[in-house]
Design a protein around this motif. Structure first.
Motif, PDB file in Angstrom:
ATOM      1  N   LEU A   1       0.812  -1.220   0.000  1.00  0.00           N
ATOM      2  CA  LEU A   1       0.000   0.000   0.000  1.00  0.00           C
ATOM      3  C   LEU A   1       0.845   1.270   0.000  1.00  0.00           C
ATOM      4  CD1 LEU A   1      -2.833  -1.207   2.384  1.00  0.00           C
ATOM      5  CD2 LEU A   1      -3.035  -0.713  -0.063  1.00  0.00           C
ATOM      6  N   ALA A   2       2.148   1.115   0.135  1.00  0.00           N
ATOM      7  CA  ALA A   2       3.035   2.269  -0.012  1.00  0.00           C
ATOM      8  C   ALA A   2       3.149   2.696  -1.472  1.00  0.00           C
ATOM      9  CB  ALA A   2       4.417   1.945   0.542  1.00  0.00           C
ATOM     10  N   THR A   3       2.842   1.767  -2.392  1.00  0.00           N
ATOM     11  CA  THR A   3       2.985   2.064  -3.824  1.00  0.00           C
ATOM     12  C   THR A   3       1.719   1.772  -4.633  1.00  0.00           C
ATOM     13  OG1 THR A   3       3.952  -0.154  -4.127  1.00  0.00           O
ATOM     14  CG2 THR A   3       5.480   1.688  -3.850  1.00  0.00           C
ATOM     15  N   HIS A   4       0.682   1.233  -3.996  1.00  0.00           N
ATOM     16  CA  HIS A   4      -0.572   0.918  -4.680  1.00  0.00           C
ATOM     17  C   HIS A   4      -1.745   1.430  -3.853  1.00  0.00           C
ATOM     18  CE1 HIS A   4       2.316  -2.049  -6.240  1.00  0.00           C
ATOM     19  NE2 HIS A   4       1.597  -2.050  -7.345  1.00  0.00           N
ATOM     20  N   PRO A   5      -2.823   1.834  -4.494  1.00  0.00           N
ATOM     21  CA  PRO A   5      -3.978   2.346  -3.739  1.00  0.00           C
ATOM     22  C   PRO A   5      -4.762   1.254  -3.014  1.00  0.00           C
ATOM     23  CG  PRO A   5      -4.475   2.296  -6.080  1.00  0.00           C
ATOM     24  CD  PRO A   5      -3.016   1.969  -5.963  1.00  0.00           C
ATOM     25  N   LEU A   6      -4.707   0.032  -3.518  1.00  0.00           N
ATOM     26  CA  LEU A   6      -5.447  -1.083  -2.938  1.00  0.00           C
ATOM     27  C   LEU A   6      -4.582  -2.338  -3.012  1.00  0.00           C
ATOM     28  CD1 LEU A   6      -8.826  -0.542  -4.855  1.00  0.00           C
ATOM     29  CD2 LEU A   6      -8.357   0.183  -2.508  1.00  0.00           C
ATOM     30  N   ALA A   7      -4.797  -3.257  -2.070  1.00  0.00           N
ATOM     31  CA  ALA A   7      -4.026  -4.502  -2.084  1.00  0.00           C
ATOM     32  C   ALA A   7      -4.885  -5.662  -1.597  1.00  0.00           C
ATOM     33  CB  ALA A   7      -2.773  -4.378  -1.221  1.00  0.00           C
ATOM     34  N   VAL A   8      -4.681  -6.808  -2.229  1.00  0.00           N
ATOM     35  CA  VAL A   8      -5.366  -8.050  -1.851  1.00  0.00           C
ATOM     36  C   VAL A   8      -4.318  -9.135  -1.651  1.00  0.00           C
ATOM     37  CG1 VAL A   8      -6.858  -9.906  -2.697  1.00  0.00           C
ATOM     38  CG2 VAL A   8      -7.555  -7.539  -2.986  1.00  0.00           C
ATOM     39  N   ILE A   9      -4.448  -9.891  -0.565  1.00  0.00           N
ATOM     40  CA  ILE A   9      -3.580 -11.039  -0.307  1.00  0.00           C
ATOM     41  C   ILE A   9      -4.434 -12.299  -0.317  1.00  0.00           C
ATOM     42  CG2 ILE A   9      -1.992 -12.148   1.316  1.00  0.00           C
ATOM     43  CD1 ILE A   9      -1.365  -9.402   2.464  1.00  0.00           C
ATOM     44  N   VAL A  10      -3.948 -13.326  -1.018  1.00  0.00           N
ATOM     45  CA  VAL A  10      -4.659 -14.599  -1.057  1.00  0.00           C
ATOM     46  C   VAL A  10      -3.717 -15.715  -0.630  1.00  0.00           C
ATOM     47  CG1 VAL A  10      -6.223 -13.837  -2.879  1.00  0.00           C
ATOM     48  CG2 VAL A  10      -4.120 -15.025  -3.495  1.00  0.00           C
ATOM     49  N   GLY A  11      -4.314 -16.788  -0.110  1.00  0.00           N
ATOM     50  CA  GLY A  11      -3.543 -17.968   0.231  1.00  0.00           C
ATOM     51  C   GLY A  11      -3.280 -18.804  -1.006  1.00  0.00           C
ATOM     52  N   SER A  12      -2.502 -19.860  -0.833  1.00  0.00           N
ATOM     53  CA  SER A  12      -2.070 -20.655  -1.985  1.00  0.00           C
ATOM     54  C   SER A  12      -2.774 -22.000  -2.087  1.00  0.00           C
ATOM     55  CB  SER A  12      -0.557 -20.872  -1.927  1.00  0.00           C
ATOM     56  OG  SER A  12      -0.159 -21.339  -0.653  1.00  0.00           O
ATOM     57  N   SER A  13      -3.845 -22.202  -1.339  1.00  0.00           N
ATOM     58  CA  SER A  13      -4.528 -23.503  -1.344  1.00  0.00           C
ATOM     59  C   SER A  13      -5.834 -23.494  -2.122  1.00  0.00           C
ATOM     60  CB  SER A  13      -4.788 -23.965   0.096  1.00  0.00           C
ATOM     61  OG  SER A  13      -3.571 -24.172   0.775  1.00  0.00           O
ATOM     62  N   MET A  14      -6.000 -22.514  -3.011  1.00  0.00           N
ATOM     63  CA  MET A  14      -7.199 -22.446  -3.852  1.00  0.00           C
ATOM     64  C   MET A  14      -6.784 -22.155  -5.285  1.00  0.00           C
ATOM     65  SD  MET A  14     -10.079 -20.590  -1.562  1.00  0.00           S
ATOM     66  CE  MET A  14     -10.629 -21.343  -0.027  1.00  0.00           C
ATOM     67  N   PRO A  15      -6.371 -23.182  -6.012  1.00  0.00           N
ATOM     68  CA  PRO A  15      -5.833 -22.956  -7.359  1.00  0.00           C
ATOM     69  C   PRO A  15      -6.852 -22.433  -8.357  1.00  0.00           C
ATOM     70  CG  PRO A  15      -6.196 -25.295  -6.973  1.00  0.00           C
ATOM     71  CD  PRO A  15      -6.393 -24.608  -5.657  1.00  0.00           C
ATOM     72  N   ASP A  16      -8.140 -22.562  -8.051  1.00  0.00           N
ATOM     73  CA  ASP A  16      -9.184 -22.093  -8.972  1.00  0.00           C
ATOM     74  C   ASP A  16      -9.682 -20.697  -8.614  1.00  0.00           C
ATOM     75  OD1 ASP A  16     -10.271 -23.100  -6.638  1.00  0.00           O
ATOM     76  OD2 ASP A  16     -12.123 -23.762  -7.576  1.00  0.00           O
ATOM     77  N   LEU A  17      -8.886 -19.949  -7.865  1.00  0.00           N
ATOM     78  CA  LEU A  17      -9.245 -18.571  -7.520  1.00  0.00           C
ATOM     79  C   LEU A  17      -8.924 -17.693  -8.733  1.00  0.00           C
ATOM     80  CD1 LEU A  17     -10.394 -17.154  -5.013  1.00  0.00           C
ATOM     81  CD2 LEU A  17      -8.055 -16.571  -4.372  1.00  0.00           C
ATOM     82  N   HIS A  18      -9.891 -17.558  -9.605  1.00  0.00           N
ATOM     83  CA  HIS A  18      -9.680 -16.924 -10.904  1.00  0.00           C
ATOM     84  C   HIS A  18      -9.492 -15.414 -10.762  1.00  0.00           C
ATOM     85  CE1 HIS A  18     -10.492 -15.742 -15.098  1.00  0.00           C
ATOM     86  NE2 HIS A  18     -10.115 -16.967 -15.393  1.00  0.00           N
ATOM     87  N   PRO A  19      -8.695 -14.810 -11.655  1.00  0.00           N
ATOM     88  CA  PRO A  19      -8.495 -13.345 -11.607  1.00  0.00           C
ATOM     89  C   PRO A  19      -9.783 -12.532 -11.624  1.00  0.00           C
ATOM     90  CG  PRO A  19      -6.905 -14.335 -13.080  1.00  0.00           C
ATOM     91  CD  PRO A  19      -7.825 -15.445 -12.655  1.00  0.00           C
ATOM     92  N   ARG A  20     -10.851 -13.070 -12.222  1.00  0.00           N
ATOM     93  CA  ARG A  20     -12.123 -12.335 -12.196  1.00  0.00           C
ATOM     94  C   ARG A  20     -12.595 -12.116 -10.768  1.00  0.00           C
ATOM     95  NH1 ARG A  20     -13.402 -15.630 -16.745  1.00  0.00           N
ATOM     96  NH2 ARG A  20     -14.461 -17.097 -15.378  1.00  0.00           N
ATOM     97  N   MET A  21     -12.283 -13.063  -9.889  1.00  0.00           N
ATOM     98  CA  MET A  21     -12.669 -12.917  -8.489  1.00  0.00           C
ATOM     99  C   MET A  21     -11.847 -11.818  -7.823  1.00  0.00           C
ATOM    100  SD  MET A  21     -13.341 -16.828  -7.256  1.00  0.00           S
ATOM    101  CE  MET A  21     -14.167 -16.231  -5.778  1.00  0.00           C
ATOM    102  N   TRP A  22     -10.573 -11.714  -8.197  1.00  0.00           N
ATOM    103  CA  TRP A  22      -9.761 -10.640  -7.633  1.00  0.00           C
ATOM    104  C   TRP A  22     -10.354  -9.293  -8.005  1.00  0.00           C
ATOM    105  CZ3 TRP A  22      -4.538 -12.733  -9.968  1.00  0.00           C
ATOM    106  CH2 TRP A  22      -4.291 -14.017  -9.456  1.00  0.00           C
ATOM    107  N   LYS A  23     -10.792  -9.159  -9.244  1.00  0.00           N
ATOM    108  CA  LYS A  23     -11.386  -7.898  -9.692  1.00  0.00           C
ATOM    109  C   LYS A  23     -12.589  -7.536  -8.836  1.00  0.00           C
ATOM    110  CE  LYS A  23     -13.332  -5.577 -13.734  1.00  0.00           C
ATOM    111  NZ  LYS A  23     -13.697  -5.687 -15.165  1.00  0.00           N
TER     112      LYS A  23
END
Length: 222
Positions: free
Chosen positions: A95-117
């Motif tokens: 957040l020092a260089t971006h207005p928003l930030a999301v952190i996800v875990g690594s145990s959900m391989p089907d977490l599609h980028p559309r969900m991040w949006k």
């Protein structure tokens, strides 16, 4: 990359046999469990260029090896003595260089980028966005500012979500929920993952489950 509107970070550790997915080792063995976890990471990272957000990999260990393997994302080291400290440090950095930030875990391989949006869209109206697991944990956390909300959390107990929500209330934060999802932790989680998985969504995980013979009764799609 400079024009991207936010940052997505995946928390990972090196897929060392015997050091990852401990509950899967009992059924699959250490090598197969590490192979599957490696596929999870690969699929999550492969989805990053499909989004409009800048991708980061925050590694608990073997940072140089991750940099050698994944050259299309920023690789940084997790900092802190526990999970809460590491999450806060990551948010402070992003957040020092971006207005928003999301952190996800690594145990959900089907977490599609559309969900991040969708998570970033929610943060246009909220201070915090949280993605709960059905076992009382979390798989996604998004913030507009690096709020200190991790005190008192007992990680790995299934009480993380409840404690976080109490901390949000104390801090008077406006928070929103992402859909509850099923995190892969034990062998019994794998057949349902295979049934809902489409090859284009997570090709490495799809192929690895197929090689391991998990969910063979499931009709292949894609």
């Amino acid at each position: 990359m400079k024009g991207r509107e936010g940052a997505v970070a995946v928390f990972v550790r090196w897929p060392e046999p015997g050091q990852v997915m401990p509950e899967l080792i009992r059924r699959l063995g250490a090598e197969a469990a590490a192979q599957l976890y490696d596929a999870f990471i690969g699929d999550l990272i492969a989805g990053m260029p499909l989004s409009s957000f800048e991708g980061y990999l925050y590694a608990l260990d073997h940072v140089d090896e991750f940099r050698d393997r994944y050259k299309n994302v920023h690789v940084r080291s997790q900092q802190g003595v526990n999970e809460g400290r590491r999450l806060l440090a990551c948010f402070e950095e992003l957040l020092a260089t971006h207005p928003l930030a999301v952190i996800v875990g690594s145990s959900m391989p089907d977490l599609h980028p559309r969900m991040w949006k969708s998570a970033f869209e929610m943060m246009e109206r909220r201070d915090v966005v949280i993605g709960p697991t059905d076992r009382g944990g979390i798989y996604l956390l998004g913030m507009r500012k690096p709020f200190e909300v991790f005190r008192g959390i007992k990680w790995g107990t299934g009480t993380e979500l409840a404690t976080l929500l109490k901390n949000f209330e104390r801090a008077r934060l406006d928070y929103g929920f992402f859909p509850t999802r099923h995190k892969v932790e034990v062998y019994e989680d794998l057949p349902p993952l295979r049934r809902r998985l489409l090859r284009p969504m997570a090709p490495l995980t799809f192929a690895t489950l197929q090689i391991l013979g998990i969910g063979q009764e499931t009709k292949e799609v894609g």
